[in-house]
Enzyme design. Structure first.
Site, PDB file in Angstrom:
ATOM      1  N   GLY A  12     -10.936  -2.266  -3.520  1.00 54.47           N
ATOM      2  CA  GLY A  12     -10.848  -2.736  -4.904  1.00 54.47           C
ATOM      3  C   GLY A  12     -12.053  -3.560  -5.306  1.00 54.47           C
ATOM      4  O   GLY A  12     -11.951  -4.489  -6.118  1.00 54.47           O
ATOM      5  N   ARG A  15     -14.713  -4.391  -9.185  1.00 52.23           N
ATOM      6  CA  ARG A  15     -14.850  -5.497 -10.147  1.00 52.23           C
ATOM      7  C   ARG A  15     -14.102  -6.730  -9.608  1.00 52.23           C
ATOM      8  O   ARG A  15     -13.526  -6.692  -8.521  1.00 52.23           O
ATOM      9  CB  ARG A  15     -14.284  -5.091 -11.513  1.00 52.23           C
ATOM     10  CG  ARG A  15     -12.783  -4.936 -11.517  1.00 52.23           C
ATOM     11  CD  ARG A  15     -12.254  -4.531 -12.879  1.00 52.23           C
ATOM     12  NE  ARG A  15     -10.796  -4.656 -12.905  1.00 52.23           N
ATOM     13  CZ  ARG A  15     -10.032  -4.139 -13.849  1.00 52.23           C
ATOM     14  NH1 ARG A  15     -10.565  -3.462 -14.842  1.00 52.23           N
ATOM     15  NH2 ARG A  15      -8.718  -4.312 -13.797  1.00 52.23           N
ATOM     16  N   SER A 141      -0.927 -13.995  -3.149  1.00 54.86           N
ATOM     17  CA  SER A 141      -1.016 -14.648  -4.467  1.00 54.86           C
ATOM     18  C   SER A 141      -0.032 -15.807  -4.508  1.00 54.86           C
ATOM     19  O   SER A 141       0.997 -15.777  -3.816  1.00 54.86           O
ATOM     20  CB  SER A 141      -0.648 -13.642  -5.558  1.00 54.86           C
ATOM     21  OG  SER A 141      -0.441 -14.299  -6.795  1.00 54.86           O
ATOM     22  N   TYR A 153       5.431  -7.569  -8.269  1.00 55.47           N
ATOM     23  CA  TYR A 153       4.179  -8.157  -7.742  1.00 55.47           C
ATOM     24  C   TYR A 153       4.476  -9.330  -6.784  1.00 55.47           C
ATOM     25  O   TYR A 153       3.891  -9.434  -5.705  1.00 55.47           O
ATOM     26  CB  TYR A 153       3.346  -8.616  -8.935  1.00 55.47           C
ATOM     27  CG  TYR A 153       1.975  -9.167  -8.631  1.00 55.47           C
ATOM     28  CD1 TYR A 153       0.894  -8.323  -8.392  1.00 55.47           C
ATOM     29  CD2 TYR A 153       1.742 -10.547  -8.615  1.00 55.47           C
ATOM     30  CE1 TYR A 153      -0.371  -8.824  -8.146  1.00 55.47           C
ATOM     31  CE2 TYR A 153       0.478 -11.060  -8.367  1.00 55.47           C
ATOM     32  CZ  TYR A 153      -0.572 -10.200  -8.134  1.00 55.47           C
ATOM     33  OH  TYR A 153      -1.824 -10.714  -7.888  1.00 55.47           O
ATOM     34  N   ALA A 154       5.409 -10.198  -7.178  1.00 56.22           N
ATOM     35  CA  ALA A 154       5.754 -11.348  -6.326  1.00 56.22           C
ATOM     36  C   ALA A 154       6.315 -10.861  -4.997  1.00 56.22           C
ATOM     37  O   ALA A 154       6.005 -11.420  -3.931  1.00 56.22           O
ATOM     38  CB  ALA A 154       6.770 -12.240  -7.036  1.00 56.22           C
ATOM     39  N   THR A 155       7.122  -9.800  -5.051  1.00 52.09           N
ATOM     40  CA  THR A 155       7.710  -9.237  -3.829  1.00 52.09           C
ATOM     41  C   THR A 155       6.616  -8.657  -2.940  1.00 52.09           C
ATOM     42  O   THR A 155       6.590  -8.892  -1.724  1.00 52.09           O
ATOM     43  CB  THR A 155       8.742  -8.152  -4.208  1.00 52.09           C
ATOM     44  OG1 THR A 155       9.713  -8.740  -5.073  1.00 52.09           O
ATOM     45  CG2 THR A 155       9.430  -7.589  -2.985  1.00 52.09           C
ATOM     46  N   LYS A 157       3.412  -9.446  -2.923  1.00 48.12           N
ATOM     47  CA  LYS A 157       2.512 -10.489  -2.428  1.00 48.12           C
ATOM     48  C   LYS A 157       3.186 -11.347  -1.349  1.00 48.12           C
ATOM     49  O   LYS A 157       2.516 -11.852  -0.441  1.00 48.12           O
ATOM     50  CB  LYS A 157       2.015 -11.357  -3.586  1.00 48.12           C
ATOM     51  CG  LYS A 157       1.067 -10.608  -4.539  1.00 48.12           C
ATOM     52  CD  LYS A 157      -0.084  -9.956  -3.818  1.00 48.12           C
ATOM     53  CE  LYS A 157      -1.272  -9.632  -4.708  1.00 48.12           C
ATOM     54  NZ  LYS A 157      -2.311  -8.872  -3.973  1.00 48.12           N
TER      55      LYS A 157
HETATM   56  N1  LIG Z   1      -6.951 -12.705 -10.696  1.00 46.09           N
HETATM   57  C1  LIG Z   1      -6.033 -13.523 -10.204  1.00 46.09           C
HETATM   58  O1  LIG Z   1      -5.697 -14.559 -10.803  1.00 46.09           O
HETATM   59  C2  LIG Z   1      -5.366 -13.209  -8.881  1.00 46.09           C
HETATM   60  C3  LIG Z   1      -4.482 -14.155  -8.363  1.00 46.09           C
HETATM   61  C4  LIG Z   1      -3.848 -13.902  -7.156  1.00 46.09           C
HETATM   62  C5  LIG Z   1      -4.110 -12.742  -6.474  1.00 46.09           C
HETATM   63  N2  LIG Z   1      -4.972 -11.826  -6.984  1.00 46.09           N
HETATM   64  C6  LIG Z   1      -5.184 -10.605  -6.207  1.00 46.09           C
HETATM   65  O2  LIG Z   1      -6.563 -10.475  -5.910  1.00 46.09           O
HETATM   66  C7  LIG Z   1      -6.914  -9.087  -5.847  1.00 46.09           C
HETATM   67  C8  LIG Z   1      -8.058  -8.796  -6.824  1.00 46.09           C
HETATM   68  O3  LIG Z   1      -7.632  -9.154  -8.127  1.00 46.09           O
HETATM   69  P1  LIG Z   1      -8.592  -9.125  -9.416  1.00 46.09           P
HETATM   70  O4  LIG Z   1      -8.132 -10.214 -10.308  1.00 46.09           O
HETATM   71  O5  LIG Z   1     -10.014  -9.054  -9.001  1.00 46.09           O
HETATM   72  O6  LIG Z   1      -8.112  -7.741 -10.087  1.00 46.09           O
HETATM   73  P2  LIG Z   1      -8.916  -6.618 -10.876  1.00 46.09           P
HETATM   74  O7  LIG Z   1      -7.880  -5.853 -11.631  1.00 46.09           O
HETATM   75  O8  LIG Z   1     -10.059  -7.190 -11.635  1.00 46.09           O
HETATM   76  O9  LIG Z   1      -9.510  -5.717  -9.694  1.00 46.09           O
HETATM   77  C9  LIG Z   1      -8.682  -4.946  -8.874  1.00 46.09           C
HETATM   78  C10 LIG Z   1      -9.446  -3.714  -8.418  1.00 46.09           C
HETATM   79  O10 LIG Z   1      -8.559  -2.900  -7.611  1.00 46.09           O
HETATM   80  C11 LIG Z   1      -8.800  -1.542  -7.920  1.00 46.09           C
HETATM   81  N3  LIG Z   1      -7.657  -0.684  -7.622  1.00 46.09           N
HETATM   82  C12 LIG Z   1      -6.470  -0.610  -8.266  1.00 46.09           C
HETATM   83  N4  LIG Z   1      -5.711   0.359  -7.755  1.00 46.09           N
HETATM   84  C13 LIG Z   1      -6.411   0.921  -6.730  1.00 46.09           C
HETATM   85  C14 LIG Z   1      -6.155   1.980  -5.827  1.00 46.09           C
HETATM   86  N5  LIG Z   1      -5.012   2.689  -5.875  1.00 46.09           N
HETATM   87  N6  LIG Z   1      -7.100   2.291  -4.917  1.00 46.09           N
HETATM   88  C15 LIG Z   1      -8.282   1.601  -4.864  1.00 46.09           C
HETATM   89  N7  LIG Z   1      -8.583   0.601  -5.714  1.00 46.09           N
HETATM   90  C16 LIG Z   1      -7.658   0.257  -6.640  1.00 46.09           C
HETATM   91  C17 LIG Z   1      -9.071  -1.569  -9.431  1.00 46.09           C
HETATM   92  O11 LIG Z   1      -9.728  -0.374  -9.865  1.00 46.09           O
HETATM   93  C18 LIG Z   1      -9.905  -2.832  -9.598  1.00 46.09           C
HETATM   94  O12 LIG Z   1     -11.290  -2.580  -9.527  1.00 46.09           O
HETATM   95  C19 LIG Z   1      -5.639  -8.323  -6.162  1.00 46.09           C
HETATM   96  O13 LIG Z   1      -4.974  -7.962  -4.967  1.00 46.09           O
HETATM   97  C20 LIG Z   1      -4.817  -9.328  -6.925  1.00 46.09           C
HETATM   98  O14 LIG Z   1      -3.443  -9.032  -6.872  1.00 46.09           O
HETATM   99  C21 LIG Z   1      -5.599 -12.032  -8.179  1.00 46.09           C
END
Ligand SMILES: NC(=O)c1ccc[n+]([C@@H]2O[C@H](COP(=O)([O-])OP(=O)(O)OC[C@H]3O[C@@H](n4cnc5c(N)ncnc54)[C@H](O)[C@@H]3O)[C@@H](O)[C@H]2O)c1
Length: 250
Positions: A12, A15, A141, A153-155, A157
């Site tokens: 992922g 971005r 998370s 999502y909570a489940t 994570k």
């Molecule tokens: N942003 C927050 O506040 C936050 C908080 C806690 C946890 N997280 C976790 O951190 C991680 C990154 O989050 P983010 O905010 O950068 O999200 P984001 O949506 O900006 O980036 C997530 C990336 O995952 C890719 N992705 C989605 N489905 C996919 C798949 N099937 N195969 C391959 N790639 C896939 C997307 O294309 C995207 O580029 C995630 O696991 C998210 O749950 C984020």
């Protein structure tokens, strides 16, 4: 150069947090495999790393498909000769209150976070175990503690925390560290989408999150990238099976 010549896959990483982590590890000398379901995004992250003097390849992959994941890991090893670091970062949200949550909302979130981390970790450990070296970091998370509108999502994570501890138990004797990071509010497209869902302006949404934080600010992707760097560097070699909350608060 805290991870010099280490080979790292960051799922992922097209971005957000994943892209920042790929960039940070590359700055510290890692050879980075940028993988994401969106091919154009993979290319963009890898190109930015190379433009800054780092080493990276873009390998598009859908983390929910076993064959796609195995081909991606194989490509990493074929290109760089080994695999040292896996960051299970790919994520999605399909927020809904329980009475409105569909099967698709549930399955998509479970598949990306849980099945995706399982497939990637299983493929990675095949290379890490024989070399008696590996670092796996899973993105949990603060939502694991419970969050309205995020039953799925909570489940998932919270599930990743059990996944982390169990993988640490199984892989510790092979000198493989497995830890999780549980971010709070980080400014990315994901939190922007959440603001839209609840009908809030993103700036106001960020201000409200900042007020809830002890440090009076929201997180940036680099805050998580720096924590990942610590957990995949030698400085944390006696830390495994842990969940590190990176949330500007308790
Ligand atoms: N942003 C927050 O506040 C936050 C908080 C806690 C946890 N997280 C976790 O951190 C991680 C990154 O989050 P983010 O905010 O950068 O999200 P984001 O949506 O900006 O980036 C997530 C990336 O995952 C890719 N992705 C989605 N489905 C996919 C798949 N099937 N195969 C391959 N790639 C896939 C997307 O294309 C995207 O580029 C995630 O696991 C998210 O749950 C984020």
């Amino acid at each position: 150069m805290r991870v010099k010549d280490r080979v790292a896959i960051i799922t992922g990483s097209g971005r957000g947090i994943g892209a920042a982590t790929a960039g940070r590890l590359a700055e510290e000398g890692a050879k980075v495999v940028v993988t994401d379901i969106r091919a154009d995004a993979c290319e963009a992250t890898a190109a930015a790393i190379k433009a800054s003097g780092g080493e990276a390849i873009a390998v598009p992959c859908n983390i929910t498909e076993r064959q796609s994941v195995e081909e991606m890991v194989q490509k990493a090893v074929d290109t760089f000769g080994r695999l040292d670091i896996l960051v299970n970062n790919a994520g999605v949200i399909r927020d809904n209150l329980v009475h409105k949550m569909t099967d698709e909302d549930w399955d998509t979130v479970m598949n990306v976070h849980l099945k995706g981390s399982f497939y990637a970790s299983q493929a990675a450990q095949r290379y890490m175990v024989p070399q008696r070296y590996g670092k796996i970091v899973n993105l949990s998370s603060t939502s694991a503690l419970g969050n309205r509108g995020q039953l799925n999502y909570a489940t998932a994570k919270a599930g990743l925390q059990g996944f982390t501890r169990t993988l640490a138990i199984e892989l510790g004797k092979f000198n493989i560290n497995v830890n999780a990071i549980a971010p709070g509010f980080i400014e990315t497209d994901m939190t922007k989408a959440t603001a839209e869902r609840v009908g809030s302006d993103f700036e106001a949404f960020k201000r409200a999150a900042a007020e809830r934080s002890l440090l009076g600010r929201t997180g940036k992707p680099i805050d998580i990238a720096n924590a990942v760097l610590f957990l995949v560097s030698e400085e944390s070699s006696f830390i495994t099976g842990q969940v590190l909350y990176v949330r500007g608060g308790i």
